[in-house]
Design a protein around this motif. Structure first.
Motif, short mmCIF file in Angstrom:
data_model
loop_
_atom_site.label_atom_id
_atom_site.label_comp_id
_atom_site.label_asym_id
_atom_site.label_seq_id
_atom_site.Cartn_x
_atom_site.Cartn_y
_atom_site.Cartn_z
N ARG A 206 0.82 -1.23 0.00
CA ARG A 206 0.00 0.00 0.00
C ARG A 206 0.85 1.27 0.00
N ASN A 207 2.05 1.18 0.57
CA ASN A 207 2.92 2.37 0.64
C ASN A 207 4.14 2.25 -0.25
N TYR A 208 4.07 1.30 -1.18
CA TYR A 208 5.27 0.98 -1.97
C TYR A 208 5.78 2.20 -2.74
N GLN A 209 4.88 2.81 -3.51
CA GLN A 209 5.31 3.91 -4.39
C GLN A 209 5.82 5.10 -3.57
N GLU A 210 5.06 5.43 -2.53
CA GLU A 210 5.38 6.61 -1.74
C GLU A 210 6.69 6.44 -0.95
N ASN A 211 6.90 5.22 -0.44
CA ASN A 211 8.02 5.03 0.50
C ASN A 211 9.23 4.33 -0.09
N ARG A 212 9.15 3.98 -1.36
CA ARG A 212 10.17 3.11 -1.94
C ARG A 212 11.60 3.66 -1.81
N ASP A 213 11.75 4.98 -1.84
CA ASP A 213 13.10 5.54 -1.83
C ASP A 213 13.67 5.76 -0.43
N PHE A 214 12.83 5.59 0.59
CA PHE A 214 13.32 5.81 1.97
C PHE A 214 14.07 4.56 2.41
N PHE A 215 15.37 4.63 2.24
CA PHE A 215 16.14 3.39 2.33
C PHE A 215 16.32 2.86 3.73
N TYR A 216 15.90 3.61 4.75
CA TYR A 216 15.98 3.05 6.10
C TYR A 216 14.75 2.19 6.40
N LEU A 217 13.75 2.25 5.50
CA LEU A 217 12.55 1.41 5.66
C LEU A 217 12.71 0.13 4.86
N ASP A 218 11.93 -0.89 5.18
CA ASP A 218 11.94 -2.12 4.39
C ASP A 218 10.62 -2.18 3.64
N VAL A 219 10.61 -1.56 2.47
CA VAL A 219 9.34 -1.41 1.76
C VAL A 219 9.26 -2.28 0.51
N GLY A 220 10.42 -2.69 -0.02
CA GLY A 220 10.44 -3.47 -1.26
C GLY A 220 10.02 -4.91 -1.02
N SER A 221 9.94 -5.65 -2.12
CA SER A 221 9.49 -7.05 -2.02
C SER A 221 10.63 -7.99 -1.62
N ASN A 222 11.88 -7.54 -1.74
CA ASN A 222 13.05 -8.40 -1.50
C ASN A 222 13.05 -9.65 -2.38
N LEU A 223 12.47 -9.55 -3.55
CA LEU A 223 12.36 -10.74 -4.40
C LEU A 223 13.51 -10.90 -5.39
N ALA A 246 -4.85 -4.70 -3.14
CA ALA A 246 -4.09 -3.45 -3.00
C ALA A 246 -4.54 -2.49 -4.07
N PRO A 247 -4.33 -1.18 -3.86
CA PRO A 247 -4.74 -0.22 -4.90
C PRO A 247 -4.05 -0.53 -6.22
N LYS A 248 -4.80 -0.34 -7.31
CA LYS A 248 -4.26 -0.67 -8.64
C LYS A 248 -2.99 0.12 -8.93
N LYS A 249 -2.94 1.36 -8.47
CA LYS A 249 -1.76 2.16 -8.80
C LYS A 249 -0.48 1.59 -8.16
N GLU A 250 -0.63 0.98 -7.00
CA GLU A 250 0.55 0.38 -6.35
C GLU A 250 0.97 -0.89 -7.10
N ILE A 255 4.62 -3.62 -10.97
CA ILE A 255 4.79 -4.34 -12.25
C ILE A 255 5.72 -3.55 -13.17
N ARG A 256 5.62 -2.23 -13.10
CA ARG A 256 6.52 -1.38 -13.89
C ARG A 256 8.00 -1.65 -13.52
N GLU A 257 8.25 -1.90 -12.24
CA GLU A 257 9.62 -2.23 -11.83
C GLU A 257 10.06 -3.56 -12.43
N LEU A 258 9.13 -4.50 -12.43
CA LEU A 258 9.45 -5.80 -13.04
C LEU A 258 9.77 -5.62 -14.52
N ILE A 259 9.09 -4.65 -15.15
CA ILE A 259 9.31 -4.40 -16.58
C ILE A 259 10.68 -3.73 -16.80
#
Ligand SMILES: Cc1cc2nc3c(=O)[nH]c(=O)nc-3n(C[C@H](O)[C@H](O)[C@H](O)COP(=O)(O)OP(=O)(O)OC[C@H]3O[C@@H](n4cnc5c(N)ncnc54)[C@H](O)[C@@H]3O)c2cc1C
Length: 450
Positions: A206-223, A246-250, A255-259
């Motif tokens: 839910r907070n992926y897009q907004e928080n993705r760059d805050f590197f002290y948080l663990d927001v990514g999928s780690n995949l 989850a919201p479609k925009k997230e 998926i855009r990152e996967l692309i």
């Protein structure tokens, strides 16, 4: 028909194209490749992860009536021996980097090799612009894939029903010690399955897009490590993420990152020279000072955000995406060191090292690749740390010597060095001076090209 199923970067049984395309008697194999392993230090964490994953693959193959034969040798030696045992062909998943291509060309001379591309969503040769040339810019490439990324499900491969295990001695399983490696501690998330990671991510998306760059948080999928070694296919990731509440925009953003992963593989396929050359053809006069490069590698540049990122990479094999962008920019712009040196260093250290993504991202940071950052955009590492880690939480976790220093000082150029009670390296270069030097040099290189 006797087939060898050569598992390499597809260590799974679900949605695996070689298991789906196989027919008749099959010998699933994995080779601990001496050509690769002999160049790695004995504390390489990836070998511990691969060793554990190969064991799990063997157990999973047993559940479907097959098994996995292990070898510790060069691929050439293995296939010369197997040829004598009457195998007709090898099925395997493909890689486009130069080592992999050369290796496969040699193996093909011993036993015919059929290559499959299930480590990616698309086959690069299928996607071209209307003038039949490859895309070089991400957004039109991404837009051209709209029917794919807007779909909700991509069909997965099923295990062939027409296969039997070849009679073979499947008992050999070398220990890490026998391979010449020491067992390493891995980050906790690497003891989880890909499904467990997706379950964890379902709570963060839910907070992926907004928080993705805050590197002290663990927001990514780690995949990325699981994707790299194929413990899960990108199609399975796609299908599972599309099903999350989850919201479609997230979901679209993820998926855009996967692309992006697809895009860099696509670029390496169409422009193999990008592994060795500046893709835009500019000729930069790189700084040859080996000491500067070594200080970057060790995390002794005198810039806290750079040093924390590099020391963290060295001890864990991990680095957040935003930090990769910051340290890459610092190396190629502020220190003016050739991106290929940084790329090679990441290749040694990153747990998720993937040639195509790493090369593409380094060329992006160096303003030498396709759709790269403009050469006059140089990250200021201090502004980046202030913006994305205002309390300096990440930096203090890694640089224990700074744990009592005010964040304000950490985000100020030479702020830490002003404290006479701290022993912290001096800055190698001033940020403004080195930024201007880089812009001048890149300007010259770009003008010269035109
Ligand atoms: C200089 C540099 C080098 C990099 N080297 C690698 C590398 O060797 N291997 C690698 O997998 N990624 C690389 N990346 C991309 C990115 O940093 C990682 O994929 C990401 O940090 C992995 O964390 P995650 O799985 O939590 O990603 P998430 O944010 O959860 O993203 C989901 C997946 O999308 C893919 N992805 C995300 N961002 C990117 C990207 N920018 N480029 C390509 N794929 C992406 C990854 O497979 C990732 O697992 C590099 C980026 C930079 C700037």
């Amino acid at each position: 028909m006797k087939q060898i199923l050569w598992f390499r970067r597809d260590l799974r049984i679900i949605d695996n194209e070689i298991l789906s395309s196989a027919k008749g008697e099959v010998l699933p194999i994995f080779i601990f490749d001496k050509n690769i392993l002999q160049n790695l230090p004995n504390n390489d964490k990836r070998v511990t992860f691969i060793h554990k994953s190969v064991y799990e693959l063997k157990e999973n193959l047993k559940k479907i009536g097959l098994d996995l034969a292990l070898f510790f040798d060069t691929p050439t030696n293995v296939f010369i021996k197997l040829k004598k045992q009457g195998f007709d062909e090898i099925l395997t998943s493909i890689d486009f980097d130069s080592y992999a291509k050369k290796r496969d060309d040699e193996i093909e001379k011993i036993i015919p090799l059929r290559r499959f591309l299930d480590s990616y969503l698309i086959n690069p040769k299928d996607i071209l612009k209307s003038d039949k040339t490859p895309y070089k810019v991400f957004t039109p490439f991404y837009n051209s894939l709209e029917p794919l990324h807007q779909s909700n499900y991509i069909k997965e491969f099923e295990v062939s029903k027409n296969i039997n295990k070849v009679d073979f001695d499947y008992s050999f399983f070398p220990s890490l010690d026998e391979l010449g490696f020491e067992k390493q501690d891995l980050p906790n998330f690497l003891y989880k399955t890909a499904d467990e990671l997706i379950c964890d991510f379902s709570k963060k998306i839910r907070n992926y897009q907004e928080n993705r760059d805050f590197f002290y948080l663990d927001v990514g999928s780690n995949l990325s490590v699981h994707l790299r070694f194929g413990l899960i296919s990108p199609k399975m990731v796609f299908n599972k993420i599309k099903k999350l509440q989850a919201p479609k925009k997230e979901i679209d953003f993820f998926i855009r990152e996967l692309i992006w992963r697809e895009f860099y593989n696509y670029i390496l396929y169409h422009f193999p020279k990008s592994e060795f050359e500046n893709l835009n053809g500019i000729n930069v006069n790189w700084n040859q000072n080996e000491e500067d490069f070594q200080k970057w590698c060790e995390g002794n540049t005198g810039v806290p955000i750079i040093d924390a990122s590099m020391r963290h990479l060295n001890s864990t094999g991990l680095m957040h995406n935003r930090l990769r962008m910051i340290v890459a920019s610092y190396l190629v712009k502020n220190l003016l060191v050739d991106w290929k040196k940084g790329e090679a260093y990441f290749a040694q250290k990153l747990l998720d090292y993937e040639a195509s993504s790493n090369i593409g991202s380094w060329q992006w940071a160096a303003s030498t690749g396709v759709d790269a950052v403009p050469y006059f955009r140089v990250f200021n590492p201090y502004l980046q740390s202030k913006k994305f880690d205002n309390e300096a939480l990440f930096i203090k976790t890694v640089l224990k010597e700074l744990k009592d220093v005010e964040p304000k000082k950490i985000h100020n150029e030479n702020g830490v060095q002003e404290d006479i009670f701290l022993t912290y390296p001096k800055q190698i270069v001033s940020i403004n001076y080195s930024r201007d030097r880089a812009i001048l040099e890149f300007k010259r290189a770009n003008c010269e090209k035109v």
